[in-house]
Design an enzyme around this catalytic site. Structure first.
Site, PDB file in Angstrom:
ATOM      1  N   ILE A 194       0.568  -1.337   0.025  1.00 26.89           N
ATOM      2  CA  ILE A 194      -0.267  -0.402   0.470  1.00 26.89           C
ATOM      3  C   ILE A 194       0.997   0.991  -0.169  1.00 26.89           C
ATOM      4  O   ILE A 194       0.735   1.861  -0.697  1.00 26.89           O
ATOM      5  CB  ILE A 194      -0.918  -0.317   1.010  1.00 26.89           C
ATOM      6  CG1 ILE A 194      -1.435  -1.293   1.370  1.00 26.89           C
ATOM      7  CG2 ILE A 194      -1.661   1.279   1.077  1.00 26.89           C
ATOM      8  CD1 ILE A 194      -2.400  -0.848   0.220  1.00 26.89           C
ATOM      9  N   HIS A 225      -7.653 -11.166  -5.632  1.00 26.99           N
ATOM     10  CA  HIS A 225      -9.428 -11.254  -6.038  1.00 26.99           C
ATOM     11  C   HIS A 225     -10.468 -10.778  -6.512  1.00 26.99           C
ATOM     12  O   HIS A 225     -10.346  -9.871  -6.935  1.00 26.99           O
ATOM     13  CB  HIS A 225     -10.210 -11.028  -3.870  1.00 26.99           C
ATOM     14  CG  HIS A 225      -9.209 -11.741  -3.308  1.00 26.99           C
ATOM     15  ND1 HIS A 225      -9.587 -13.201  -3.140  1.00 26.99           N
ATOM     16  CD2 HIS A 225      -8.017 -11.516  -2.231  1.00 26.99           C
ATOM     17  CE1 HIS A 225      -8.726 -13.337  -1.733  1.00 26.99           C
ATOM     18  NE2 HIS A 225      -8.033 -12.829  -1.459  1.00 26.99           N
ATOM     19  N   GLU A 261      -6.685  -5.816   5.345  1.00 28.10           N
ATOM     20  CA  GLU A 261      -5.834  -7.047   5.213  1.00 28.10           C
ATOM     21  C   GLU A 261      -7.180  -7.456   3.932  1.00 28.10           C
ATOM     22  O   GLU A 261      -6.636  -6.315   3.420  1.00 28.10           O
ATOM     23  CB  GLU A 261      -7.035  -7.788   6.539  1.00 28.10           C
ATOM     24  CG  GLU A 261      -8.203  -7.430   6.668  1.00 28.10           C
ATOM     25  CD  GLU A 261      -9.542  -8.306   7.604  1.00 28.10           C
ATOM     26  OE1 GLU A 261      -9.129  -8.977   8.097  1.00 28.10           O
ATOM     27  OE2 GLU A 261     -10.027  -7.823   8.331  1.00 28.10           O
ATOM     28  N   SER A 262      -6.589  -9.216   3.524  1.00 25.76           N
ATOM     29  CA  SER A 262      -7.607  -9.155   2.449  1.00 25.76           C
ATOM     30  C   SER A 262      -8.677  -8.907   1.940  1.00 25.76           C
ATOM     31  O   SER A 262      -9.845  -8.317   2.420  1.00 25.76           O
ATOM     32  CB  SER A 262      -7.463 -10.607   1.873  1.00 25.76           C
ATOM     33  OG  SER A 262      -8.393 -10.895   1.738  1.00 25.76           O
TER      34      SER A 262
END
Lengths: 476, 420
Positions: A12, A49, A336-337
């Site tokens: 990030i 994802h 997080e994910s």
């Protein structure tokens, strides 16, 4: 005086740093370790994802779907391996099948394209090694895999090529306000001054926020253990395979990695500290869960196990935006994910919308967003290999035999941005030592190259910074 | 450079050198050795202890001395060897692609190929040993390289996991260099190392050997600070309550060797699950015609003397192959039976001349037993053994005249009661 101080050299912080260099501004990155990418960005599943997991309207859903769309071009521009292999959420019961229907609806609301429920027969065609017990799956064609540390390093390297400064071993311990700026200090007395700061400190984000006067950030850690198998097994499955999620999370996955290994994991255990040790129970549970997903996983080909700690916030959603208590402090916390997938989208929003407005940023016409890969020799044609070797004979010397990495690539990783200063840093950039012998053959050669390039004695070369020297002096 | 060679040997360690010399002495002249390290000799170069050559030369040599004898023989025959040259790929039709700094990447078409790449050490990761991942964790061979070739000490307080020969040798070496070796742990009820090494490397220095023990946790963030060692049960599972803690800054792993067969696999040559090397005929020819294998890439040997012996079989056969000596095969499978974990060769060509020495390992420790080779209900070879252990390779000689008596497959097994 910097316009922006970015704290935390993970995926990030890296994405934000690079995004900032698209504008005319002075930026720096503060990293507490000896190298960037030393926290959760180096030890996660490396999954891009699709975006059906998070509830509609959350930051997770929003940035995931946008990040998924950005990722192919983003990775390509940065010379990082990304593969659009698709993912399957596998059902093992009627209850699971019901959950998949709801996941599909949620994904569609989130804007995920192409979601499809597949039956038992089709699932077996897609994944011949899937368990006999599997009854169906949700197929997401936009799912993918990317090398997470490759991406982080490339973001930061590219930002540095565009003028960003990197300070390693800079753990933020003091912050004071002077007029319109922050003065941020490290344990060793160094100080940097900036107009605004972006907190991307991962597990340390709560602490950093408090130093800036905002103690409202609660960050927890969840440790995940993984097993990595030989590259020979990278085609054991051809999609990322998830269990149907429960309230406890997404659970153990089985997936190829972008570099062609097979990855199993993670576990999920609440931890107080950031310790990344693996445990007997954790490894056993990864093996047991993975064996429920697929038949005949070649566990004898495991080459290493590792763990990472994922930081989550009290809201269980990404916290992104300017602090309500401290003006000029921008939070990127609880990532997080699906944080890896979301990174380019978070950077786009935080920099392109929030900081641009705050700092009245103008476009940097000199920005060049492209970067060549860190390891590439193996993938070249013979003619290209020979052209390179003629130019620099170091490319004719294979140092890491397992991954076929040349001396030329290692020397380049030590010299280019962000410079590798220890053996693990070389490993993350070039894969030398990441193969099946785990550095048994090449580590001493890598250490010699580090010693030569950094101009330090052989026995001062470290694994990952001060205190991790590889050797304990000369022999008798 | 020349792009065709009669025989290309991949690897210039003990196997490759002995194969080259024997190929030459069997009539081949056009031979090329490709070696990835800067000098010939392979792993022997870092094995500065003695005990090499007792079987072959009836004298005790150091590793480098043993290597130099073969290197000299190669030089005397003007056999070409390219060092600092790594083979990148191999095809089934014997195209070898390699790279070095002077020539770049190049492809050689070989009349015959001898695989002699040796093996690698199993790493900590392959064992799933839990704990942190700090500096100070090495395979025994890596530590040996640091100490013997680079002149540096990898650590001062050491715990060793695995009692393979390299681990035992390094226990002594580290002690002689001033380090304190606190323990050697072995998960099995027996050591896989040679008896002489247990006596000379551990007992003589008072280093404790913990059989049925393994490391269950590694501690330390930047550098190893200690390990937890636990006793294991019959299924190799740690027994709760048996934990012992050792302070140390270094953990060495000597937990087995894995033949390095990535090139072999890339050429589509089938491997044997027991040896993790290519499946071969008694002349060490793989399933791919004209590609031979020998030494530790084929099966992990106990002594380099046996590597040389096996390499000579392959060298001779490769020379015969390039001179057009390959004939019709009459093949039989050779398989492991009771109490035997693998047999090499995996295939016997009944048309080949000469006795066949069968190499195999047993699955446990057996006393007053018999090893035998049987086919079609008939015992073709056998001998009594006072003791047989997994750590020492067993052999049986199948005389040439017995080959034609093989019907179906040949089974090698161990009978616990003495055979009459």
């Amino acid at each position: 005086m910097f316009d922006v101080i970015v704290i935390g050299g993970g995926v990030i912080g890296g994405a934000i740093l690079r995004e900032l260099t698209k504008y005319k501004c002075e930026v720096c990155l503060l990293e507490k370790e000896n190298d960037v990418c030393m926290g959760q960005s180096k030890a996660n599943s490396g999954i891009v994802h699709a975006g059906f997991d998070a509830a509609e309207g959350t930051n997770k859903a929003r940035f995931n779907v946008r990040g998924n769309a950005l990722m192919p071009a983003y990775a390509a521009q940065l010379g990082v391996k990304y593969k659009n292999i698709g993912s399957l959420v596998v059902a093992f019961s009627d209850g699971d099948l019901g959950t998949l229907v709801r996941l599909k609806e949620r994904g569609e609301k989130n804007g995920v394209p192409g979601l499809e429920l597949v039956d038992r027969k089709r699932l077996r065609e897609l994944e011949p090694n899937i368990s006999e017990e599997a009854v169906g799956a949700l197929f997401a064609p936009t799912g993918g895999i990317v090398c997470p540390y490759g991406l982080t390093i490339a973001e930061i390297g590219n930002a540095m090529d565009n003028g960003a400064r990197l300070y390693c071993n800079f753990e933020v311990t003091t912050v004071r306000r002077e007029k319109d700026s922050f003065v941020v200090g490290s344990a060793d007395g160094r100080e940097v001054r900036g107009r605004v700061a972006v907190n991307c400190a991962g597990l340390g984000a709560g602490k950093v926020s408090a130093l800036f006067g905002d103690d409202g950030l609660r960050i927890g850690g969840r440790r995940g253990e993984y097993l990595l198998l030989d590259r020979a097994d990278g085609d054991f499955v051809s999609h990322t395979l998830f269990f149907t999620p429960t309230r406890k999370g997404k659970g153990v996955l089985v997936s190829p990695t972008a570099d062609g290994n097979l990855l199993l994991g993670p576990t999920a255990e609440e931890v107080e500290d950031g310790g990344t040790q693996t445990t007997q129970e954790g490894i056993a549970s990864v093996i047991a869960k993975a064996a429920e997903m697929c038949r005949g996983i070649p566990f004898r080909d495991v080459i290493t196990s590792f763990a990472g700690v994922r930081a989550y916030s009290q809201t269980h959603d990404f916290i992104i935006g300017e602090s309500e208590r401290t003006e000029g402090l921008f939070q990127c916390a609880g990532i997080e994910s699906p944080g890896l997938t979301s990174a380019p989208a978070i950077a786009e929003y935080l920099v392109g919308t929030l900081l641009r407005k705050k700092l009245k940023l103008e476009k940097n016409p000199l920005f060049d967003g492209t970067r060549k890969p860190d390891h590439f020799f193996k993938d070249l044609s013979v003619a290209e290999q020979n052209a390179l070797i003629r130019e620099d004979p170091a490319y004719g010397k294979i140092v890491c035999r397992c991954e076929q990495i040349t001396e030329g690539e290692i020397v380049r990783a030590i010299r280019r941005n962000p410079p590798a200063r220890d053996a693990d840093a070389v490993k993350r950039r070039t894969r030398a030592g990441m193969g099946r012998c785990q550095g048994g053959f090449c580590q001493s050669h890598v250490a010699e190259l580090l010693s030569r390039e950094l101009g330090i004695p052989f026995d001062e070369v470290t694994k990952s910074g001060a205190g991790s020297e590889l050797l304990k002096g000369v022999s008798k | 450079m020349k792009t065709e060679n009669a025989i290309v040997i991949i690897g210039g360690g003990p196997a490759g050198l002995a194969a080259a010399v024997q190929a030459y002495d069997s009539g081949a002249r056009d031979i090329l050795i490709l070696e990835r390290e800067p000098r010939l000799g392979g792993i022997l170069n870092q094995c500065i202890h003695n005990g090499f050559g007792l079987t072959r030369f009836k004298e005790s040599l150091t590793g480098p001395e043993y290597a130099r004898r073969f290197e000299r023989a190669v030089r005397e025959r003007n056999i070409r060897a390219m060092t600092d040259t790594t083979v990148l790929s191999l095809t089934r039709d014997r195209q070898v692609t390699a790279v070095n700094a002077a020539e770049g990447a190049f492809t050689v078409r070989a009349g015959a190929v001898i695989l002699a790449m040796g093996c690698r050490e199993r790493s900590r990761g392959a064992l799933n040993v839990p704990g942190t991942r700090p500096a100070g964790i090495y395979s025994a061979g890596t530590a040996q390289k640091y100490v013997n070739l680079k002149g540096y000490l990898p650590g001062k307080e050491v715990v060793i996991l695995g009692s393979g020969d390299i681990g035992l040798i390094m226990a002594r070496r580290m002690t002689l260099e001033g380090a304190k070796v606190r323990a050697v742990c072995e998960i099995m009820p027996y050591s896989s190392g040679l008896k002489r090494n247990i006596v000379q490397c551990l007992d003589d220095f008072g280093i404790p050997l913990y059989l049925n023990h393994t490391i269950t946790k590694i501690e330390g963030e930047k550098r190893v600070t200690g390990v937890v060692v636990s006793e294991v049960d019959g299924n190799k599972r740690p027994i709760p309550g048996t934990e012992m803690h050792f302070d140390c800054d270094t953990v060495l792993f000597s937990v087995g060797l894995i033949p390095e067969n990535e090139l072999t696999k890339s050429a589509g040559i089938p491997l044997c699950a027991g040896t993790r090397g290519a499946a071969v005929y008694q002349n060490r020819e793989t399933e791919a015609p004209g590609i031979f294998a020998c030494g530790n890439v084929l099966q992990v040997h106990d002594l380099v003397d046996f590597v040389s012996e096996e390499a000579e079989i392959a060298g001779r056969a490769a020379a015969e192959f390039v001179s057009g000596g390959a004939g019709e095969r009459d093949a039989a499978d050779c398989v492991n039976g009771k109490n035997v974990s693998y047999v090499l060769p995996q295939k016997i060509d009944k048309n080949l001349r000469g006795d066949v020495k069968l190499f195999f390992r047993v699955t446990g420790t057996f006393r007053n037993c018999t090893v035998l080779a049987e086919s079609g209900g008939k015992i073709l070879a056998g001998r009594k053994r006072r003791i047989a252990v997994p750590g020492e390779m067993e052999t049986l000689l199948l005389p040439a005249e017995k080959l034609k008596e093989i019907e179906g497959e040949l089974v090698v097994r161990l009978e616990e009661e003495s055979w009459k």
